[in-house]
Scaffold this motif. Sequence first.
Motif, PDB file in Angstrom:
ATOM      1  N   VAL A  60       0.831  -1.199   0.000  1.00  0.00           N
ATOM      2  CA  VAL A  60       0.000   0.000   0.000  1.00  0.00           C
ATOM      3  C   VAL A  60       0.867   1.251   0.000  1.00  0.00           C
ATOM      4  N   TYR A  61       0.518   2.183  -0.868  1.00  0.00           N
ATOM      5  CA  TYR A  61       1.088   3.533  -0.856  1.00  0.00           C
ATOM      6  C   TYR A  61       0.111   4.474  -0.160  1.00  0.00           C
ATOM      7  N   ALA A  62       0.645   5.423   0.597  1.00  0.00           N
ATOM      8  CA  ALA A  62      -0.154   6.510   1.157  1.00  0.00           C
ATOM      9  C   ALA A  62       0.267   7.801   0.486  1.00  0.00           C
ATOM     10  N   GLY A  71      -2.561  -1.142  -3.371  1.00  0.00           N
ATOM     11  CA  GLY A  71      -3.546  -0.081  -3.251  1.00  0.00           C
ATOM     12  C   GLY A  71      -2.872   1.261  -3.003  1.00  0.00           C
ATOM     13  N   ILE A  72      -3.619   2.327  -3.237  1.00  0.00           N
ATOM     14  CA  ILE A  72      -3.127   3.687  -3.007  1.00  0.00           C
ATOM     15  C   ILE A  72      -4.147   4.405  -2.138  1.00  0.00           C
ATOM     16  N   LEU A  76      -0.232   2.806   8.359  1.00  0.00           N
ATOM     17  CA  LEU A  76      -0.691   1.502   7.872  1.00  0.00           C
ATOM     18  C   LEU A  76      -0.139   1.167   6.489  1.00  0.00           C
ATOM     19  N   ALA A  77       0.428   2.165   5.807  1.00  0.00           N
ATOM     20  CA  ALA A  77       0.955   1.955   4.448  1.00  0.00           C
ATOM     21  C   ALA A  77       2.397   1.470   4.495  1.00  0.00           C
ATOM     22  N   ASP A  78       2.847   0.915   3.382  1.00  0.00           N
ATOM     23  CA  ASP A  78       4.239   0.471   3.277  1.00  0.00           C
ATOM     24  C   ASP A  78       5.166   1.628   2.944  1.00  0.00           C
TER      25      ASP A  78
END
Length: 277
Positions: free
Chosen positions: A87-89, A122-123, A139-141
Amino acid sequence: MAGTDRKRDLIAEGPAIVLVEPQLGENIGMVARAMANFGLAELRLVNPRDGWPSEKARQAASKADHVIDAAQVFDTLEAAIADLNFVYATTARERDGFKPVAGPVEAGRTLRAKFRAGEKAGILFGRERWGLKNHEVGLADEIVTFPVNPAFASLNIAQAVLLMSYEWMNSGLADLNDTAFSHNDMRPATKAEIFGLFDHLEEALDARGYFRPQDKKPKMVDNLRALFSRRDLHSEEIHVLRGVINSLDRFSRAMPRGSGSPDAGASQPLKDERREG
């Protein structure tokens, strides 16, 4: 919509777009439209303020109904990303030492690599007014941030999604060259068809006295052949060009189509309208 080819299959793959507590249905609709423009289709909504489904979202989506119809709603961000591997934020600012930070181009390539490896990605996009909270980014990577004017760094949510959707598609253009962006319904022209076009054009121009002085005709013919040999022509394109030449053979400016007998028009000598000098 201008430029839309309804005969083509929709491209619908890639990372999920996750909107955290989006406020206005219109904004969700514009996000769906941006996604559809660049081949994304999986929209996930976390606690949309005005509820779901939303007629305002559908109207703003401008026919991106496949995105709107498939949108999923979740009560928490954790639930929305539970099945994702990466996941990207997205943030408007870097958070030093908090997470690895990438630009949109690098992020697009990373997402493409994850997709090819069979991983689900996901983004995350935050609220219209203040984006994502720190614990949500946590929570994002990784973080992706955009190179915007530091004195005016505010992007609306649809703009941010559009940028990432574009980079996603741009990262995979090589894969799409044989599908969405190719002439896959057209047959490459044979050399015989191209030679036939050359001969047809030369004959038509010769009849109109184009090749003057005569001693320069070989060079002029070579130049014309080089012009039409610059790119890969398709059989259908050869057919169009020869239709144009046939029309020039049959009608003239002095006797255009519909003004009299085509045969009479074709028999009239054409005025040399080339500019001298």
